[in-house]
Design an enzyme around this catalytic site. Structure first.
Site, PDB file in Angstrom:
ATOM      1  N   CYS A 132    -107.751 -21.306  59.025  1.00 15.02           N
ATOM      2  CA  CYS A 132    -107.797 -22.211  60.154  1.00 15.02           C
ATOM      3  C   CYS A 132    -108.695 -20.977  61.769  1.00 15.02           C
ATOM      4  O   CYS A 132    -108.749 -21.516  62.763  1.00 15.02           O
ATOM      5  CB  CYS A 132    -105.914 -22.182  61.025  1.00 15.02           C
ATOM      6  SG  CYS A 132    -105.191 -23.408  59.612  1.00 15.02           S
ATOM      7  N   HIS A 272    -105.024 -21.857  68.360  1.00 14.59           N
ATOM      8  CA  HIS A 272    -104.803 -22.358  67.375  1.00 14.59           C
ATOM      9  C   HIS A 272    -103.829 -23.555  67.753  1.00 14.59           C
ATOM     10  O   HIS A 272    -102.743 -23.121  67.676  1.00 14.59           O
ATOM     11  CB  HIS A 272    -105.020 -22.121  66.452  1.00 14.59           C
ATOM     12  CG  HIS A 272    -104.710 -22.294  64.993  1.00 14.59           C
ATOM     13  ND1 HIS A 272    -105.487 -23.502  64.798  1.00 14.59           N
ATOM     14  CD2 HIS A 272    -103.384 -22.291  63.590  1.00 14.59           C
ATOM     15  CE1 HIS A 272    -105.073 -24.014  63.361  1.00 14.59           C
ATOM     16  NE2 HIS A 272    -104.018 -23.550  62.969  1.00 14.59           N
ATOM     17  N   ASN A 302    -102.031 -30.138  62.843  1.00 13.13           N
ATOM     18  CA  ASN A 302    -102.682 -28.881  62.532  1.00 13.13           C
ATOM     19  C   ASN A 302    -104.442 -29.155  61.775  1.00 13.13           C
ATOM     20  O   ASN A 302    -104.478 -29.545  60.981  1.00 13.13           O
ATOM     21  CB  ASN A 302    -102.139 -28.290  62.077  1.00 13.13           C
ATOM     22  CG  ASN A 302    -103.464 -26.765  61.642  1.00 13.13           C
ATOM     23  OD1 ASN A 302    -104.508 -26.747  61.886  1.00 13.13           O
ATOM     24  ND2 ASN A 302    -102.418 -25.769  60.833  1.00 13.13           N
TER      25      ASN A 302
HETATM   26  N1  ACO Z   1     -88.783 -33.260  57.264  1.00 10.96           N
HETATM   27  C1  ACO Z   1     -87.623 -33.275  57.561  1.00 10.96           C
HETATM   28  N2  ACO Z   1     -87.254 -32.315  57.079  1.00 10.96           N
HETATM   29  C2  ACO Z   1     -88.107 -31.494  57.110  1.00 10.96           C
HETATM   30  C3  ACO Z   1     -89.091 -31.657  56.989  1.00 10.96           C
HETATM   31  C4  ACO Z   1     -89.914 -33.049  57.559  1.00 10.96           C
HETATM   32  N3  ACO Z   1     -90.955 -33.067  56.966  1.00 10.96           N
HETATM   33  N4  ACO Z   1     -89.847 -30.277  56.181  1.00 10.96           N
HETATM   34  C5  ACO Z   1     -88.538 -29.518  56.376  1.00 10.96           C
HETATM   35  N5  ACO Z   1     -87.814 -29.966  55.919  1.00 10.96           N
HETATM   36  C6  ACO Z   1     -86.926 -29.319  55.950  1.00 10.96           C
HETATM   37  C7  ACO Z   1     -86.690 -28.329  55.447  1.00 10.96           C
HETATM   38  O1  ACO Z   1     -86.233 -28.690  53.974  1.00 10.96           O
HETATM   39  C8  ACO Z   1     -85.292 -27.337  55.374  1.00 10.96           C
HETATM   40  O2  ACO Z   1     -84.013 -27.748  54.656  1.00 10.96           O
HETATM   41  P1  ACO Z   1     -83.112 -27.079  54.312  1.00 10.96           P
HETATM   42  O3  ACO Z   1     -82.205 -26.614  55.285  1.00 10.96           O
HETATM   43  O4  ACO Z   1     -82.150 -28.278  53.776  1.00 10.96           O
HETATM   44  O5  ACO Z   1     -84.163 -26.200  53.047  1.00 10.96           O
HETATM   45  C9  ACO Z   1     -84.953 -28.118  56.996  1.00 10.96           C
HETATM   46  O6  ACO Z   1     -85.925 -29.209  57.315  1.00 10.96           O
HETATM   47  C10 ACO Z   1     -85.562 -26.336  57.588  1.00 10.96           C
HETATM   48  O7  ACO Z   1     -86.482 -26.025  57.397  1.00 10.96           O
HETATM   49  P2  ACO Z   1     -86.939 -24.188  58.023  1.00 10.96           P
HETATM   50  O8  ACO Z   1     -88.626 -23.733  57.544  1.00 10.96           O
HETATM   51  O9  ACO Z   1     -86.212 -23.776  58.688  1.00 10.96           O
HETATM   52  O10 ACO Z   1     -88.043 -25.113  59.035  1.00 10.96           O
HETATM   53  P3  ACO Z   1     -88.175 -24.807  60.821  1.00 10.96           P
HETATM   54  O11 ACO Z   1     -87.722 -24.743  61.772  1.00 10.96           O
HETATM   55  O12 ACO Z   1     -89.095 -23.299  59.931  1.00 10.96           O
HETATM   56  O13 ACO Z   1     -89.709 -25.477  60.692  1.00 10.96           O
HETATM   57  C11 ACO Z   1     -92.617 -25.329  59.775  1.00 10.96           C
HETATM   58  C12 ACO Z   1     -90.973 -25.828  59.443  1.00 10.96           C
HETATM   59  C13 ACO Z   1     -92.454 -26.717  61.234  1.00 10.96           C
HETATM   60  C14 ACO Z   1     -93.060 -25.526  58.271  1.00 10.96           C
HETATM   61  C15 ACO Z   1     -91.667 -24.207  60.440  1.00 10.96           C
HETATM   62  O14 ACO Z   1     -91.935 -23.551  59.895  1.00 10.96           O
HETATM   63  C16 ACO Z   1     -93.308 -23.805  61.501  1.00 10.96           C
HETATM   64  O15 ACO Z   1     -94.498 -24.230  62.182  1.00 10.96           O
HETATM   65  N6  ACO Z   1     -94.574 -22.927  60.604  1.00 10.96           N
HETATM   66  C17 ACO Z   1     -95.304 -22.578  60.489  1.00 10.96           C
HETATM   67  C18 ACO Z   1     -96.260 -23.649  59.770  1.00 10.96           C
HETATM   68  C19 ACO Z   1     -98.012 -23.411  60.489  1.00 10.96           C
HETATM   69  O16 ACO Z   1     -98.436 -22.742  61.324  1.00 10.96           O
HETATM   70  N7  ACO Z   1     -98.700 -23.569  58.846  1.00 10.96           N
HETATM   71  C20 ACO Z   1    -100.269 -23.879  59.207  1.00 10.96           C
HETATM   72  C21 ACO Z   1    -100.382 -21.708  60.002  1.00 10.96           C
HETATM   73  S1  ACO Z   1    -102.018 -21.261  59.600  1.00 10.96           S
HETATM   74  C22 ACO Z   1    -103.093 -22.472  59.274  1.00 10.96           C
HETATM   75  O17 ACO Z   1    -103.397 -23.891  59.907  1.00 10.96           O
HETATM   76  C23 ACO Z   1    -103.910 -22.538  58.147  1.00 10.96           C
END
Ligand code: ACO
Length: 345
Positions: A132, A272, A302
């Site tokens: 990214c 980003h 993204n």
């Molecule tokens: N729908 C519903 N529930 C979900 C989903 C979904 N799509 N995805 C995950 N969950 C659940 C998980 O399973 C978890 O359940 P559990 O507690 O029973 O295990 C719960 O939601 C909470 O998960 P968390 O990981 O705590 O959620 P978080 O608030 O951290 O959000 C997210 C997750 C959105 C992925 C966040 O961590 C994030 O944005 N991280 C950065 C990701 C990113 O930016 N990646 C790309 C950057 S680099 C590049 O671009 C290649």
């Protein structure tokens, strides 16, 4: 239009670029595929909800390339729009650099395929890969060729079809990504200072936090690798989130410091577009007011290497960025990689 102005670069804000011929972004252009995939559509595929996706990420919808539409197709369309906006013809282009993690195929490079599609027969062509962060990495590489007077016109592209490596059965990742492409024409243009500084960074020890494990020389495609879903994105979301905030903040601060600028002097911060909460955490810590920050991830998700290029194109097209404005780009991606750039538009 190109020149060979021999004046040294004397912008006091840009010590980093002082010795080279100034590199301007003559124009940008972007392209997204027509098909819109909403959060409601994803509710049909995995156990998720519009409410969960929007609250955790800020994303409402994303674009998905058609079957048979590859990264080079998106890239070529973005390139043609940037060329039209810059009034640059295909035979003026000396070099094409495409940043992508989803090339049409392992080789030839996507840049070579773009070269053929846009008819830039004189151009040298190669790809770079910084996930990214790729567009800013490619801008810095392209800028070096302009500054050193090796080339007069460089086409830089950030393009990805991440939906081709998304595991549509994994709700943790499939809701985050979309397809798109953005392009920029780099030239020396008198009176325009363009790129004032570019800061880049990487931490390879975090490679396994966000990756596609299969399909390379470590784990070539096999019946077993397919069965184990090794060709799809794997991500530790929380670890990525934490690191992204720290790295983007540090890169943004470094870029401002290098240019002796205060955040209040930046007309538009373009981060980003991965997650609204990451953007807000970084912007707040940089001291940016919400109205300084450009966000379009609600409509595209993204788009990886295309992300900031697509946002910059929209910011210019809607008048959010005017000529002479200072812009701060801040990026983060797999690797981990990160970067920031200050641009005088
Ligand atoms: N729908 C519903 N529930 C979900 C989903 C979904 N799509 N995805 C995950 N969950 C659940 C998980 O399973 C978890 O359940 P559990 O507690 O029973 O295990 C719960 O939601 C909470 O998960 P968390 O990981 O705590 O959620 P978080 O608030 O951290 O959000 C997210 C997750 C959105 C992925 C966040 O961590 C994030 O944005 N991280 C950065 C990701 C990113 O930016 N990646 C790309 C950057 S680099 C590049 O671009 C290649």
């Amino acid at each position: 239009m190109t020149t060979s102005a021999r004046k040294p670069f004397r912008n006091p804000r840009a010590r980093h670029n002082y010795l080279g011929r100034p590199c301007s972004i003559a124009a940008v252009g972007a392209y997204v595929p027509e098909r819109v995939v909403t959060n409601a559509d994803l509710e049909q595929l995995v156990e998720t909800s519009d409410e969960w996706i929007f609250t955790r990420t800020g994303i409402k919808e994303r674009r998905q390339a058609a079957a048979g539409e590859a990264t080079s197709d998106l890239a070529a369309k973005a390139a043609q729009r940037a060329m039209a906006n810059a009034q640059v013809s295909a035979d003026q282009i000396d070099l094409i650099i495409t940043a992508t993690v989803t090339p049409d195929m392992p080789f030839p490079s996507t840049s070579c395929l773009v070269q053929q599609k846009i008819g830039a027969k004189r151009a040298a062509a190669f790809d770079i890969e910084a996930a990214c962060s790729g567009f800013i990495y490619a801008l810095e590489i392209g800028q070096q060729f302009i500054m050193s007077r090796t080339y007069d016109t460089v086409l830089v592209i950030g393009a990805d079809k991440l939906t081709s490596v998304v595991d549509w059965a994994d709700r943790n990742t499939c809701v985050l990504f979309g397809d798109g492409a953005g392009a920029a024409i780099l030239q020396n243009r008198p009176g325009s200072h363009g790129l004032l500084t570019v800061c880049l960074g990487a931490d390879g020890s975090k490679g396994d936090v966000l990756c596609v494990p299969g399909g390379g020389s470590r784990l070539p495609a096999s019946t077993q690798s397919l069965a184990q879903r090794q060709h799809y994105i794997r991500m530790d979301g929380r670890e990525t989130f934490k690191y992204a905030v720290q790295a983007m903040l540090a890169a943004g601060k470094e870029a401002l410091t290098r240019c002796e600028l205060d955040i209040s002097q930046i007309a538009c911060v373009i981060p980003h577009q991965a997650n609204r909460r990451i953007i807000e955490a970084v912007s707040e810590r940089l001291g940016a007011r919400p109205e300084q920050v450009f966000i379009n991830l609600d409509r595209y998700g993204n788009t990886s290497a295309a992300s900031v290029a697509l946002a910059l194109d929209e910011a210019v097209a809607c008048g959010r960025v005017q000529r002479g404005d200072l812009i701060l780009l801040v990026v983060f991606g797999a690797g981990f990689t990160w970067g920031a750039a200050v641009i005088e538009w």
